[in-house]
Structure formats: C-alpha cells, structure tokens
Write a protein that holds these residues in place. Structure first.
Motif, PDB file in Angstrom:
ATOM      1  N   ALA A   1       1.659   3.279  -2.344  1.00 17.72           N
ATOM      2  CA  ALA A   1       2.559   3.225  -3.288  1.00 17.72           C
ATOM      3  C   ALA A   1       2.955   4.919  -3.939  1.00 17.72           C
ATOM      4  O   ALA A   1       3.995   5.005  -4.459  1.00 17.72           O
ATOM      5  CB  ALA A   1       1.915   2.637  -4.573  1.00 17.72           C
ATOM      6  N   ASP A   2       1.958   5.652  -3.633  1.00 16.66           N
ATOM      7  CA  ASP A   2       2.096   7.051  -4.268  1.00 16.66           C
ATOM      8  C   ASP A   2       3.183   7.668  -3.398  1.00 16.66           C
ATOM      9  O   ASP A   2       3.748   8.798  -3.979  1.00 16.66           O
ATOM     10  CB  ASP A   2       0.872   7.866  -3.892  1.00 16.66           C
ATOM     11  CG  ASP A   2       0.371   7.659  -2.571  1.00 16.66           C
ATOM     12  OD1 ASP A   2      -0.206   6.352  -2.266  1.00 16.66           O
ATOM     13  OD2 ASP A   2       0.113   8.649  -1.807  1.00 16.66           O
TER      14      ASP A   2
ATOM     15  N   LEU B   1      -0.478  -0.889  -4.641  1.00 14.46           N
ATOM     16  CA  LEU B   1      -1.478  -0.138  -5.096  1.00 14.46           C
ATOM     17  C   LEU B   1      -1.431   1.088  -4.113  1.00 14.46           C
ATOM     18  O   LEU B   1      -0.852   1.266  -3.171  1.00 14.46           O
ATOM     19  CB  LEU B   1      -2.980  -1.026  -5.040  1.00 14.46           C
ATOM     20  CG  LEU B   1      -3.031  -1.473  -3.430  1.00 14.46           C
ATOM     21  CD1 LEU B   1      -3.516  -0.593  -2.451  1.00 14.46           C
ATOM     22  CD2 LEU B   1      -4.065  -2.462  -3.731  1.00 14.46           C
ATOM     23  N   SER B   2      -2.416   2.244  -4.427  1.00 13.36           N
ATOM     24  CA  SER B   2      -2.534   3.344  -3.760  1.00 13.36           C
ATOM     25  C   SER B   2      -4.045   3.651  -3.545  1.00 13.36           C
ATOM     26  O   SER B   2      -4.345   3.643  -4.839  1.00 13.36           O
ATOM     27  CB  SER B   2      -1.771   4.599  -4.334  1.00 13.36           C
ATOM     28  OG  SER B   2      -2.270   5.650  -3.678  1.00 13.36           O
TER      29      SER B   2
ATOM     30  N   THR C   1       0.760  -1.169  -0.115  1.00 10.48           N
ATOM     31  CA  THR C   1       0.093  -0.011   0.008  1.00 10.48           C
ATOM     32  C   THR C   1       0.771   1.226  -0.028  1.00 10.48           C
ATOM     33  O   THR C   1       2.060   1.246   0.215  1.00 10.48           O
ATOM     34  CB  THR C   1      -0.801   0.087   1.401  1.00 10.48           C
ATOM     35  OG1 THR C   1      -0.044   0.057   2.389  1.00 10.48           O
ATOM     36  CG2 THR C   1      -1.727  -1.189   1.311  1.00 10.48           C
TER      37      THR C   1
ATOM     38  N   ARG D   1      -5.198   6.268  -2.150  1.00 13.05           N
ATOM     39  CA  ARG D   1      -4.955   7.534  -2.641  1.00 13.05           C
ATOM     40  C   ARG D   1      -5.394   8.011  -3.959  1.00 13.05           C
ATOM     41  O   ARG D   1      -6.317   8.490  -4.275  1.00 13.05           O
ATOM     42  CB  ARG D   1      -3.962   8.164  -1.802  1.00 13.05           C
ATOM     43  CG  ARG D   1      -4.119   9.631  -1.810  1.00 13.05           C
ATOM     44  CD  ARG D   1      -2.739  10.173  -0.804  1.00 13.05           C
ATOM     45  NE  ARG D   1      -2.826  11.526  -0.484  1.00 13.05           N
ATOM     46  CZ  ARG D   1      -1.959  12.189  -0.124  1.00 13.05           C
ATOM     47  NH1 ARG D   1      -0.856  11.585  -0.020  1.00 13.05           N
ATOM     48  NH2 ARG D   1      -1.940  13.665  -0.042  1.00 13.05           N
ATOM     49  N   THR D   2      -4.350   7.618  -4.850  1.00 14.71           N
ATOM     50  CA  THR D   2      -4.631   7.901  -6.187  1.00 14.71           C
ATOM     51  C   THR D   2      -5.411   6.951  -7.105  1.00 14.71           C
ATOM     52  O   THR D   2      -5.822   7.022  -8.085  1.00 14.71           O
ATOM     53  CB  THR D   2      -3.101   7.824  -6.966  1.00 14.71           C
ATOM     54  OG1 THR D   2      -2.685   6.275  -6.881  1.00 14.71           O
ATOM     55  CG2 THR D   2      -2.063   8.852  -5.963  1.00 14.71           C
ATOM     56  N   GLY D   3      -5.795   5.892  -6.559  1.00 12.00           N
ATOM     57  CA  GLY D   3      -6.443   4.682  -6.923  1.00 12.00           C
ATOM     58  C   GLY D   3      -5.533   3.647  -7.854  1.00 12.00           C
ATOM     59  O   GLY D   3      -5.952   2.917  -8.610  1.00 12.00           O
ATOM     60  N   ALA D   4      -4.188   4.096  -8.110  1.00 12.82           N
ATOM     61  CA  ALA D   4      -3.416   3.124  -8.881  1.00 12.82           C
ATOM     62  C   ALA D   4      -3.375   1.793  -8.397  1.00 12.82           C
ATOM     63  O   ALA D   4      -3.310   1.492  -6.807  1.00 12.82           O
ATOM     64  CB  ALA D   4      -1.875   3.454  -8.813  1.00 12.82           C
ATOM     65  N   GLY D   5      -3.466   0.800  -9.270  1.00 12.97           N
ATOM     66  CA  GLY D   5      -3.522  -0.501  -8.857  1.00 12.97           C
ATOM     67  C   GLY D   5      -4.774  -1.019  -8.135  1.00 12.97           C
ATOM     68  O   GLY D   5      -5.121  -2.325  -8.177  1.00 12.97           O
TER      69      GLY D   5
ATOM     70  N   GLU E   1      -7.649  -1.437  -9.634  1.00 16.34           N
ATOM     71  CA  GLU E   1      -8.343  -2.450 -10.642  1.00 16.34           C
ATOM     72  C   GLU E   1      -7.741  -3.935 -10.495  1.00 16.34           C
ATOM     73  O   GLU E   1      -8.338  -4.969 -10.711  1.00 16.34           O
ATOM     74  CB  GLU E   1      -7.931  -1.894 -12.153  1.00 16.34           C
ATOM     75  CG  GLU E   1      -9.148  -0.628 -12.316  1.00 16.34           C
ATOM     76  CD  GLU E   1     -10.628  -1.209 -12.346  1.00 16.34           C
ATOM     77  OE1 GLU E   1     -10.854  -2.162 -13.033  1.00 16.34           O
ATOM     78  OE2 GLU E   1     -11.227  -0.308 -12.031  1.00 16.34           O
TER      79      GLU E   1
END
Lengths: 114, 242
Positions: free
Chosen positions: B176-177, B205-206, B174, B208-212, B214
C-alpha cells in the motif's frame, strides 16, 4: 499447469475401479468440468492424450462435459447477471454459485466386463 | 458375459461414480486438518502471484504475536530463500522445493510436517508457490485461505483469475505504501473482487511501513478464537501414511 497431475489421479482411479470389477477394457471416461473448477478443458485433453498411453485408459474415449457457472441470490433466488457484482440487485443478499460449477468430477466409466 | 442371449461376448457396463477427481487429495487434506485442529494450531494457506509480497507480509507478521509460537512452510520451485528469510525474521520455517510442480498439494504439506515441531505452534503459515492458478484448487487442510494481491498488479487481477480469488477467505492488498506512485484506485480492485466473490474480506496493508498490520493481526486473532485451544478430535481408525 496442474492438468497433468489431475489426469494422473483420474487415470489411476479409473484403473483401480476397472481392476476391482475385473474389466477387460475401458471404453469411455466421462468427466464434468465446472467453469470455475480451475481446469482448462484443452489442457486437460492434451494431458489425457499424453498420459493415457500405456495405461488401462489407452483406448478409452474422454468425454468432457462443461458445466457453466451461474450466480443467484441466496435469499430470493433471483439470477445475478454474468460479470455483475455478486449481490442481489433486488434484496442485497450475497450470491450463491450454481452446483458443480466449481467442481471437477469423474461422473462415470464405461467398461467391458466378462 | 452377455446375459441377453448367453453368446459369451463381454458386456459393456456403465459405472456411475460422480466423485471428485481430487478426492484423494481431499482425504489427505482432511487428515492434515484433523491434525491441526487436534493440536490447536491455526493453519493458514497464503497464496498469491510471485512477487505479491507473501514472504514480506509473514516477515512483518513475526513481531505481531510476541506470546504465540509461529511456524511456516514455504514452497518454491527452486531455492529455500523464502524459508531462510522467515527464519531470519524469527519464524521457524521449512522449505518445500516443489521442482516442476506449480502448486502445493495436501500430501506435500503432510510430508513437510514430519520432523517439524508443528504441534507446539499456535499459528502455522503455509506459503504456497507463487501462482494465481493452480494452488487454488488444492485443499491442504488449512482453516482459511489468504490471498496476497499487491497494488502494483493491476485493478482487474481478480477478474482475470476468478478461481483463485473466489477461494479467498481474506484478500491482503499489499504494498500500500506504493499507492502514491501508481495510477491505481483501490476501490476498483474492491469492485473487481465483488464480481468474483459474494462477500470479499479485504485488508489494505504495507509490510514495509506497518500500515494495516494491526487489522491483519485482528483478523488472525478472530480466526484463532474459532479454533479451540486443544480440540481433541477422535482420530479412531486414523492411519498415518509415510
């Protein structure tokens, strides 16, 4: 620290077994403790000393047998060295943990029956 | 009585048991698991250290499944803050305040289900007490263990807490940002995991940004596909405690 709740479960189980067999005294409780059981032997012993007072295990000896963890290849059985990536260096298959290395087991109880 | 000479002395008997000390917990966990499967609920046990981002991941998960019913129980030694955060994010939640207990056990989860409409859920998250030691050894009746490890925690965390990571069906890396601000190499975390777990499944994933997110959604969907929609397990002789 979860050793106290484990010792509590252990003492209850030993008392239950002793009552079932009509034991008059419990002499020893044998436990095997896997290296990856998530239980610290010293803490377990401290918890035992604290918790057993006033229970059926008050005079019982706790024998703790450590079980070392070892990994070997699921395909060819080759040993995987400690600390290494848990893949077989020879064939690439994933490793398997040795039996009882992640377990906390009540092995046996020595009790006195009339 | 002593059977050797009939002297009347008590006899010392060794009783062989070879059973798990946590057998009682495991029985209750099996009971929970039968309930979850019967109702077609995918139950996930989310573990990780305090501040690893468990609640934030769940908050960000709330919006990923518009067609599904989500629910959670959230455990802390004190306060119901996390359960309230999840409620605000749209996940009906119940707090389990464990007091001095540093982990959830199957009985606590079982009790928390009473009065909570968990049967209607599709996804049920059990947010465990923030702790990398004790929760690892208690089966709760979950389908899978997910361990959150934030990238701020250090590359060697898996080596320091092997028991916890060995139990992980999935590791979420977690926050990752924050990577651009840290001297952390994700590959070194992956390497550490590979030394405690033969086949680590890892997602970066993050929340906060939503990266990962999905990929996390995809993992949950794949897991869900393994739980039949309404699996009617026979619960003959099933005794409901409490």
């Amino acid at each position: 620290m979860h050793e106290y709740s484990l010792v509590e479960a252990l003492v209850r189980r030993v008392e239950e077994e002793a009552a079932r067999r009509g034991a008059t005294a419990i002499h020893a409780v044998r436990v095997s403790l896997g290296e990856l059981s998530g239980v610290d032997a010293e803490l377990f012993r401290t918890a035992w000393e604290t918790f057993r007072a006033g229970t059926g295990c008050a005079r019982a000896e706790l024998a703790l047998a450590p079980v070392a963890a070892a990994w070997s290849c699921t395909a060819c059985g080759a040993a995987i060295p400690r600390g290494a990536v848990l893949r077989c260096a020879g064939c690439g298959a994933p490793g398997r943990l040795s039996e009882r290395a992640d377990a906390l087991l009540l092995e046996s109880i020595e009790m006195e029956v009339p | 009585m002593c059977t050797t000479c009939g002297c009347g002395d008590a006899e010392l008997v060794p009783v062989e048991l070879h059973e798990k000390i946590l057998a009682g917990n495991d029985r209750t966990a099996a009971h929970n698991r039968a309930h979850f499967r019967e109702a077609g609920v995918l139950a996930l046990n989310l573990m990780g250290s305090p501040g690893s981002g468990k609640t934030a991941v769940l908050e960000a998960t709330a919006g990923l499944f518009p067609g599904l019913a989500l629910g959670a129980v959230s455990a802390d030694l004190a306060t119901d803050h996390d359960a309230r955060r999840l409620e605000r994010a749209g996940i009906p939640s119940r707090a389990i305040t464990t007091g001095q207990a540093c982990h959830l056990d199957a009985e606590m989860v079982h009790r928390s289900l009473h009065g909570f409409p968990w049967q209607a859920l599709d996804l049920f998250f059990i947010e465990n007490v923030g702790n990398l030691v004790c929760p690892a050894i208690y089966d709760l009746g979950q389908e899978a263990n997910v361990v959150a490890l934030s990238v701020t925690e250090g590359e060697d965390k898996p080596l320091k807490y092997p028991v916890m990571f060995q139990k992980a069906d999935l590791v979420l890396l977690t926050k990752a940002d924050l990577l651009p601000h840290l001297d952390v190499e994700v590959d070194r975390i992956r390497d550490a995991l590979a030394r405690v777990l033969p086949e680590p499944q890892v997602l970066l994933l993050s929340a906060r940004t939503g990266a990962g997110m999905e990929a996390w959604k995809g993992w949950i969907e794949a897991r869900r596909a393994r739980v039949p929609a309404k699996l009617r397990l026979p619960l003959a002789g099933h005794v409901h405690r409490g």
